[in-house]
Design an enzyme around this catalytic site. Structure first.
Site, PDB file in Angstrom:
ATOM      1  N   LYS A 126       0.997  -1.102  -0.411  1.00  0.00           N
ATOM      2  CA  LYS A 126      -0.340  -0.123  -0.308  1.00  0.00           C
ATOM      3  C   LYS A 126       1.165   1.104  -0.290  1.00  0.00           C
ATOM      4  CE  LYS A 126      -4.770   0.963   0.336  1.00  0.00           C
ATOM      5  NZ  LYS A 126      -5.683  -0.244  -0.327  1.00  0.00           N
ATOM      6  N   ASP A 166      -6.703   4.176  -4.501  1.00  0.00           N
ATOM      7  CA  ASP A 166      -7.799   3.954  -3.352  1.00  0.00           C
ATOM      8  C   ASP A 166      -8.026   5.990  -2.632  1.00  0.00           C
ATOM      9  OD1 ASP A 166      -7.386   1.900  -0.831  1.00  0.00           O
ATOM     10  OD2 ASP A 166      -7.383   4.149   0.076  1.00  0.00           O
TER      11      ASP A 166
HETATM   12  N1  GLU Z   1      -7.610   0.086  -2.878  1.00  0.00           N
HETATM   13  C1  GLU Z   1      -8.289  -0.932  -3.090  1.00  0.00           C
HETATM   14  C2  GLU Z   1      -7.960  -1.774  -2.443  1.00  0.00           C
HETATM   15  O1  GLU Z   1      -8.005  -1.974  -0.933  1.00  0.00           O
HETATM   16  C3  GLU Z   1      -8.113  -1.475  -4.416  1.00  0.00           C
HETATM   17  C4  GLU Z   1      -6.342  -1.905  -4.339  1.00  0.00           C
HETATM   18  C5  GLU Z   1      -5.867  -2.807  -5.917  1.00  0.00           C
HETATM   19  O2  GLU Z   1      -6.560  -2.973  -7.055  1.00  0.00           O
HETATM   20  O3  GLU Z   1      -4.751  -2.805  -5.994  1.00  0.00           O
HETATM   21  O4  GLU Z   1      -8.413  -2.998  -2.189  1.00  0.00           O
END
Ligand code: GLU
Length: 444
Positions: A126, A166
């Site tokens: 992340k 996100d």
């Molecule tokens: N931010 C999204 C999550 O919390 C998607 C992450 C992604 O697609 O890599 O899962």
């Protein structure tokens, strides 16, 4: 076991002082898997859990950029590469004023288990920045994204780390980030997901988190002999996840009556359908981060500075951010007749609220419910590798299959009498695959 659970948590807190969100996320997982861990000396000898709570790598960097008045601005950028046992680090970028290392570590930690649950080959990561797109012009957002990627590009790649969106990072930001990566590397690759359809994106990706969350809620309801048709639902947030969830709930015959933003919530007892759903996209594109204009546009009620959980509904689906449902909200929801909460936001409920739901209603955590978003990101990576685009029906069918399997995994590991403990089911189900892969790959 040599170490007891309290000692494990105390050690974690000592090594990561002040990282409260991270502690909350780890505690929940450790409590779920501790019994299972205790019965597996192989895991203990290899210190699997101790290794899992330590990110493989944390990158922090300066992001300088120039605003429209010519003034220099400085933000902080991050990428937490948490766990690569199952595949390249994978997870979103969050651009929001509240972003801290603790928040990104909690999100990266959760992402590892979520990605494992999807069954696709993705590790967990992340990243993001304390940059807030609120009130910024398109030009400012572009210059920020370019500066952010000018550092990030050396740490990521289609086989190394594949970021996505996100909160605060949608199609526009992914476009600017991708453009800068391509320019710096002179390579057109699937290094980011959530791309535009014309340049490597996947159909259904924008809707995937919301659609997947509703598919998951349907499985929870079907197990109880119920269906979403005819049910009233409260949703928080008004971004991408809320939009996808509301569209799917409408399609399946349910009615959504709330939305929320940092300014308060709206109550639309007629239901949020048709043009009103499209209006959410306009609201988001305005960069103002408020929902009140919806109430003015459609004559709905606006309640300032409150969350939507006081509205009586059958089902609640938090779609905004962490800890948006506290103990008081949880009690209010149950008192007013809510029988199911499917968490589409990451760690949307506080530990106290989750504890309260445990003995009252059916509750499922974000890492299971919202995994459809990253699952379709995984499908975008597959399509990029094959250099083809699947039709809408194919992506949707795969998403439905994945959500069905995640629900099965939760039921399998979460049996608790007649009830399903979805927290335990998701945590143990996600843990086993990562643990086995770490064991097989040695002490790295
Ligand atoms: N931010 C999204 C999550 O919390 C998607 C992450 C992604 O697609 O890599 O899962």
């Amino acid at each position: 076991m040599k170490t007891d659970i309290n000692e494990f948590i105390a050690n974690l807190e000592r090594r990561t002082p002040g990282e409260n969100e991270f502690h909350q996320a780890v505690e929940e997982v450790v409590e779920s898997v501790w019994g299972f861990y205790g019965k597996n000396p192989r895991y203990q000898r290899a210190k699997i859990l101790e290794r899992m709570v330590e990110p493989e790598r944390v990158i922090m960097f300066r992001v300088p950029w120039v605003d429209d008045r010519g003034e220099v601005q400085i933000n902080r950028g991050y990428r937490v590469e948490f766990n690569s046992a199952l595949g390249p680090y994978k997870g979103g970028l969050r651009f929001h004023a509240s972003v801290t290392l603790s928040i990104l570590k909690f999100l990266g930690f959760e992402q590892t288990f979520k990605n494992s649950l999807t069954t696709l080959p993705m590790g967990g990561g992340k990243g993001g920045s304390d940059f807030s797109p609120k009130g910024k012009t398109d030009g400012e957002i572009m210059r920020f994204c370019q500066s952010f990627m000018t550092e990030l590009y050396r740490h990521i790649g289609p086989n190394t780390d594949v970021p996505a969106g996100d909160i605060g990072v949608g199609g526009r930001e992914i476009g600017y980030l991708f453009g800068q990566y391509k320019r710096l590397k002179n390579e057109f690759t699937g290094v980011l997901t959530g791309k535009g359809l014309a340049w490597g994106g996947s159909l259904i990706r924008p809707e995937a988190t919301g659609f997947g969350a509703v598919y998951f809620a349907q499985h929870m309801l079907h197990r109880l002999g119920k269906d979403i048709a005819g049910q009233t639902v409260s949703v928080s947030g008004f971004g991408n996840v809320a939009w996808g969830a509301i569209s799917k709930i409408n399609e399946l015959g349910g009615k959504v009556v709330t939305l929320s933003g940092p300014d308060g919530y709206i109550y639309d007892k007629e239901g949020i359908a048709g043009d009103k759903v499209d209006y959410l996209l306009e609201l988001r594109a305005s960069n103002n981060d408020i929902v009140e204009p919806y109430a003015e546009e459609f004559g709905a009620k606006f309640v300032a500075d409150k969350r939507p959980w006081e509205v009586p509904v059958d089902i609640a689906m938090p779609c905004a951010t962490e800890n948006e449902v506290g103990l008081v909200d949880a009690k209010e929801l149950v008192k007013n007749g809510c029988t199911l909460l499917a968490e589409a936001s990451n760690m949307g409920c506080t530990a106290e609220a989750v504890g309260y739901f445990h003995n009252t209603i059916d509750y499922a955590p974000g890492k299971a419910v919202n995994a459809g978003g990253v699952a379709v990101s995984g499908l975008e990576m597959s399509q990029n590798s094959m250099r083809i685009n699947w039709p809408r029906e194919e992506v949707d069918a795969r998403l439905q299959g994945i959500m069905h399997d995640i629900h099965d995994t939760c039921v399998n590991y979460g049996k608790n009498g007649a009830k399903i403990d979805y927290v335990k089911g998701a945590n143990v189900g996600g843990f086993v695959k990562v643990a086995e892969a770490m064991l097989a790959q040695g002490v790295v």
